[in-house]
Design a protein around this motif. Structure first.
Motif, PDB file in Angstrom:
ATOM      1  N   UNK A 160      44.399  54.032  46.079  1.00  0.00           N
ATOM      2  CA  UNK A 160      44.510  54.288  44.649  1.00  0.00           C
ATOM      3  C   UNK A 160      45.435  53.276  43.984  1.00  0.00           C
ATOM      4  N   UNK A 161      46.555  52.960  44.637  1.00  0.00           N
ATOM      5  CA  UNK A 161      47.514  52.022  44.063  1.00  0.00           C
ATOM      6  C   UNK A 161      46.941  50.614  43.994  1.00  0.00           C
ATOM      7  N   UNK A 162      46.257  50.185  45.049  1.00  0.00           N
ATOM      8  CA  UNK A 162      45.671  48.845  45.083  1.00  0.00           C
ATOM      9  C   UNK A 162      44.560  48.716  44.040  1.00  0.00           C
ATOM     10  N   UNK A 163      43.650  49.681  44.007  1.00  0.00           N
ATOM     11  CA  UNK A 163      42.526  49.621  43.064  1.00  0.00           C
ATOM     12  C   UNK A 163      43.027  49.642  41.627  1.00  0.00           C
ATOM     13  N   UNK A 164      43.918  50.578  41.324  1.00  0.00           N
ATOM     14  CA  UNK A 164      44.396  50.730  39.947  1.00  0.00           C
ATOM     15  C   UNK A 164      45.147  49.491  39.482  1.00  0.00           C
ATOM     16  N   UNK A 165      46.029  48.960  40.312  1.00  0.00           N
ATOM     17  CA  UNK A 165      46.837  47.810  39.913  1.00  0.00           C
ATOM     18  C   UNK A 165      45.993  46.555  39.768  1.00  0.00           C
ATOM     19  N   UNK A 166      45.129  46.292  40.730  1.00  0.00           N
ATOM     20  CA  UNK A 166      44.322  45.071  40.687  1.00  0.00           C
ATOM     21  C   UNK A 166      43.321  45.111  39.534  1.00  0.00           C
ATOM     22  N   UNK A 167      42.715  46.255  39.300  1.00  0.00           N
ATOM     23  CA  UNK A 167      41.741  46.361  38.202  1.00  0.00           C
ATOM     24  C   UNK A 167      42.372  46.117  36.840  1.00  0.00           C
ATOM     25  N   UNK A 168      43.668  46.383  36.705  1.00  0.00           N
ATOM     26  CA  UNK A 168      44.331  46.159  35.423  1.00  0.00           C
ATOM     27  C   UNK A 168      44.343  44.680  35.038  1.00  0.00           C
ATOM     28  N   UNK A 169      44.199  43.799  36.013  1.00  0.00           N
ATOM     29  CA  UNK A 169      44.131  42.367  35.731  1.00  0.00           C
ATOM     30  C   UNK A 169      42.760  41.945  35.200  1.00  0.00           C
ATOM     31  N   UNK A 177      35.511  43.486  39.407  1.00  0.00           N
ATOM     32  CA  UNK A 177      36.691  43.625  40.269  1.00  0.00           C
ATOM     33  C   UNK A 177      36.610  44.895  41.100  1.00  0.00           C
ATOM     34  N   UNK A 178      36.147  45.982  40.482  1.00  0.00           N
ATOM     35  CA  UNK A 178      35.984  47.230  41.233  1.00  0.00           C
ATOM     36  C   UNK A 178      34.995  47.044  42.373  1.00  0.00           C
ATOM     37  N   UNK A 179      33.889  46.340  42.086  1.00  0.00           N
ATOM     38  CA  UNK A 179      32.866  46.143  43.098  1.00  0.00           C
ATOM     39  C   UNK A 179      33.362  45.348  44.288  1.00  0.00           C
ATOM     40  N   UNK A 180      34.110  44.269  44.029  1.00  0.00           N
ATOM     41  CA  UNK A 180      34.633  43.443  45.119  1.00  0.00           C
ATOM     42  C   UNK A 180      35.625  44.239  45.963  1.00  0.00           C
ATOM     43  N   UNK A 181      36.522  44.966  45.289  1.00  0.00           N
ATOM     44  CA  UNK A 181      37.509  45.768  46.011  1.00  0.00           C
ATOM     45  C   UNK A 181      36.834  46.847  46.861  1.00  0.00           C
ATOM     46  N   UNK A 182      35.877  47.533  46.264  1.00  0.00           N
ATOM     47  CA  UNK A 182      35.179  48.596  46.987  1.00  0.00           C
ATOM     48  C   UNK A 182      34.361  48.036  48.149  1.00  0.00           C
ATOM     49  N   UNK A 183      33.851  46.814  47.978  1.00  0.00           N
ATOM     50  CA  UNK A 183      33.109  46.190  49.067  1.00  0.00           C
ATOM     51  C   UNK A 183      34.021  46.003  50.273  1.00  0.00           C
ATOM     52  N   UNK A 184      35.233  45.529  50.029  1.00  0.00           N
ATOM     53  CA  UNK A 184      36.182  45.365  51.125  1.00  0.00           C
ATOM     54  C   UNK A 184      36.478  46.677  51.810  1.00  0.00           C
ATOM     55  N   UNK A 311      26.266  47.252  47.639  1.00  0.00           N
ATOM     56  CA  UNK A 311      26.082  47.994  46.384  1.00  0.00           C
ATOM     57  C   UNK A 311      27.308  47.917  45.502  1.00  0.00           C
ATOM     58  N   UNK A 312      28.461  47.831  46.097  1.00  0.00           N
ATOM     59  CA  UNK A 312      29.699  47.865  45.327  1.00  0.00           C
ATOM     60  C   UNK A 312      29.871  46.626  44.466  1.00  0.00           C
ATOM     61  N   UNK A 364      23.152  53.734  47.086  1.00  0.00           N
ATOM     62  CA  UNK A 364      23.528  54.591  45.942  1.00  0.00           C
ATOM     63  C   UNK A 364      24.899  55.229  46.161  1.00  0.00           C
ATOM     64  N   UNK A 365      25.224  55.555  47.422  1.00  0.00           N
ATOM     65  CA  UNK A 365      26.550  56.112  47.724  1.00  0.00           C
ATOM     66  C   UNK A 365      27.636  55.083  47.422  1.00  0.00           C
ATOM     67  N   UNK A 366      27.373  53.804  47.756  1.00  0.00           N
ATOM     68  CA  UNK A 366      28.356  52.758  47.508  1.00  0.00           C
ATOM     69  C   UNK A 366      28.597  52.507  46.033  1.00  0.00           C
ATOM     70  N   UNK A 367      27.634  52.857  45.186  1.00  0.00           N
ATOM     71  CA  UNK A 367      27.808  52.626  43.761  1.00  0.00           C
ATOM     72  C   UNK A 367      28.743  53.600  43.079  1.00  0.00           C
ATOM     73  N   UNK A 368      28.931  54.790  43.652  1.00  0.00           N
ATOM     74  CA  UNK A 368      29.719  55.833  42.987  1.00  0.00           C
ATOM     75  C   UNK A 368      31.179  55.433  42.774  1.00  0.00           C
ATOM     76  N   UNK A 369      31.912  54.972  43.793  1.00  0.00           N
ATOM     77  CA  UNK A 369      33.318  54.628  43.549  1.00  0.00           C
ATOM     78  C   UNK A 369      33.501  53.486  42.561  1.00  0.00           C
ATOM     79  N   UNK A 370      32.519  52.586  42.474  1.00  0.00           N
ATOM     80  CA  UNK A 370      32.597  51.506  41.494  1.00  0.00           C
ATOM     81  C   UNK A 370      32.493  52.074  40.080  1.00  0.00           C
ATOM     82  N   UNK A 371      31.525  52.945  39.869  1.00  0.00           N
ATOM     83  CA  UNK A 371      31.373  53.586  38.562  1.00  0.00           C
ATOM     84  C   UNK A 371      32.624  54.410  38.235  1.00  0.00           C
ATOM     85  N   UNK A 372      33.166  55.097  39.237  1.00  0.00           N
ATOM     86  CA  UNK A 372      34.348  55.933  39.018  1.00  0.00           C
ATOM     87  C   UNK A 372      35.520  55.109  38.511  1.00  0.00           C
ATOM     88  N   UNK A 373      35.795  53.979  39.168  1.00  0.00           N
ATOM     89  CA  UNK A 373      36.958  53.178  38.780  1.00  0.00           C
ATOM     90  C   UNK A 373      36.763  52.513  37.422  1.00  0.00           C
TER      91      UNK A 373
END
Length: 455
Positions: A160-169, A177-184, A311-312, A364-373
């Motif tokens: 949560x901390x990594x996704x939230x902080x990096x996406x703010x950039x 950015x969400x997609x690349x992070x979620x892919x990792x 998908x992410x 389709x499962x991989x797409x959900x966290x990207x949409x969420x963030x």
């Protein structure tokens, strides 16, 4: 918090110096200097955010190792002498702990900052995996506590901390950015998990778990020392159309749990997650039921994970190029087609149908966290983004529960045709859910725009 404050003060001081210099020159030169200054700022931000995105994605590869549990389940049973069914419960415990950890982490970060929060996550992860390796033999309670609870909490806090902080950039490319992070995060289990499992026969499960804990802890601590929050004016510089001159973000005024739009989104997310979990958790065995060979069935698990990771990025790009409504509809329709393929495979015994359906379910499962963030950031602003992101991701818990309920209704996990028949019906509900979501989303955008103009 001192580090964060210092970074913001430095950024504000730099901008202040540039303005002072500009005001001392002629009006025509002032315009040119302001433009050059903005260009320099944008160039600097692009450089920093690219570095942070790469480092964060690398760290998430290691944190994502906790999702390699399906690979570790059999070695845990055999090496530690534990019942397979009892070991399987660890994954559910971990999923719940992950979601709780994300919520807790958002509050820890607010109190002590990104750096300290990531250090806490790193140390908890170390304790979880080393503890599982040292005390897991013959003790299912130790596996639950260390891998399930401590490991799940650690990953939830760190993720949560990594996704939230990096996406703010990336206010201008939050989907990307969400997609690349979620892919990792999604590919961690496939890439590093496969390597770790292959080392077990040579060095033993306890040593592998200890190594995972030590290496992941080191990687996350290095990230903690480097990752920073962006300057306060990052949206103004990188996405000037999304913020007022004063820096006011109209989404900051709203809380997800008090917003009807959020609950309509949750319906879609919970269903798609349940479909994904129903497939991922039984992919190899289901494939063999419809005639796929054992060797390819094992390979299919990895291919589904690959589609999950792919998908992410793809869904993130779709989000940036279109909007949240289109992205949810595309992902929902893929879920419908995936369920139809799997139902067709069980009905006809055609292996190719199952393979296509399983790959699409992973997608389709991989797409959900990207949409969420992306959705949490765009709709509810940056001020409480870590908390809002954790709440959006809490759909994982309810998706897991829905998956269990569906299996119980049809008489257990052995009735796979019945499970996916129900999931197929639910996939249609998710696709049609986009209609009421779209109405509420359009209304929300008009409201946010009105607030922005009044600010």
């Amino acid at each position: 918090m001192s580090n964060i404050t210092a970074e913001r003060d430095d950024a504000n001081a730099t901008i202040g110096d540039a303005r002072t210099k500009t005001e001392s020159e002629s009006a025509g030169t002032a315009v040119e200097t302001d433009a050059a200054s903005a260009g320099d700022d944008a160039k600097s931000i692009r450089g920093k955010r690219s570095l942070f995105l790469a480092l964060s994605t690398f760290a998430l590869l290691f944190l994502g190792l906790i999702y390699a549990f399906s690979m570790f389940a059999t070695p845990i049973s055999t090496s530690f002498g534990l019942e397979k069914d009892a070991v399987g419960l660890t994954f559910n415990i971990m999923m719940v702990a992950f979601c709780i950890g994300a919520v807790i982490g958002s509050q820890i970060e607010k109190a002590i900052g990104v750096r300290s929060t990531l250090v806490i996550a790193a140390l908890m992860f170390l304790g979880g995996f080393v503890g599982a390796g040292l005390f897991g033999s013959g003790s299912i309670a130790a596996v639950y506590l260390c891998y399930g609870v401590l490991g799940g909490l650690a990953v939830g806090i760190g993720y949560n901390s990594v996704i939230a902080t990096t996406n703010m950039w990336f206010p201008d490319k939050v989907g990307f950015s969400s997609g690349v992070l979620m892919m990792g995060f999604g590919l961690g289990s496939l890439i590093l998990g496969t390597l770790a499992v292959n080392l077990i026969p040579a060095v033993g499960l306890s040593v592998v778990f200890a190594g995972i804990g030590v290496i992941t802890c080191a990687v996350v601590i290095v990230l903690a020392l480097l990752l920073q929050r962006p300057p306060a004016n990052v949206t103004k510089i990188m996405a000037p159309g999304k913020e007022t001159a004063s820096g006011y973000d109209p989404g900051d005024e709203d809380a997800p749990l008090k917003s009807p739009t959020f609950y309509v989104y949750w319906i879609w997310a919970i269903i798609v997650i349940a479909i994904g979990l129903a497939t991922i958790g039984n992919c190899a065995s289901d494939a063999q039921l419809v005639g796929v060979g054992a060797g390819f069935a094992t390979l299919l698990v990895g291919l589904v994970s690959t589609c999950n990771g792919l998908a992410r990025v793809v869904i993130g790009i779709v989000y940036d190029k279109t909007d949240v409504k289109v992205t949810m509809l595309v992902d929902g329709l893929i879920a419908v087609f995936a369920c139809a393929c799997i139902i067709g495979a069980f009905a006809t015994g055609i292996p190719a149908l199952y393979i296509v359906g399983a790959l699409l379910c992973g997608f389709c499962y991989g797409g959900v966290p990207v949409v969420a963030s992306a959705f949490a950031r765009q709709r509810y602003g940056a001020k409480n983004y870590p908390l809002n992101l954790s709440l959006a991701n809490f759909a994982i818990v309810f998706g897991s529960i829905l998956n269990v309920i569906v299996q119980a209704i049809v008489g257990g996990t052995d009735h796979r045709m019945a499970v996916f028949t129900v999931m197929g019906v639910l996939s249609l509900v998710a696709a049609f859910d986009v209609l009421p979501f779209s109405k509420k989303w359009n209304k929300d955008l008009r409201m946010l725009e009105a607030r922005r103009q009044q600010a």
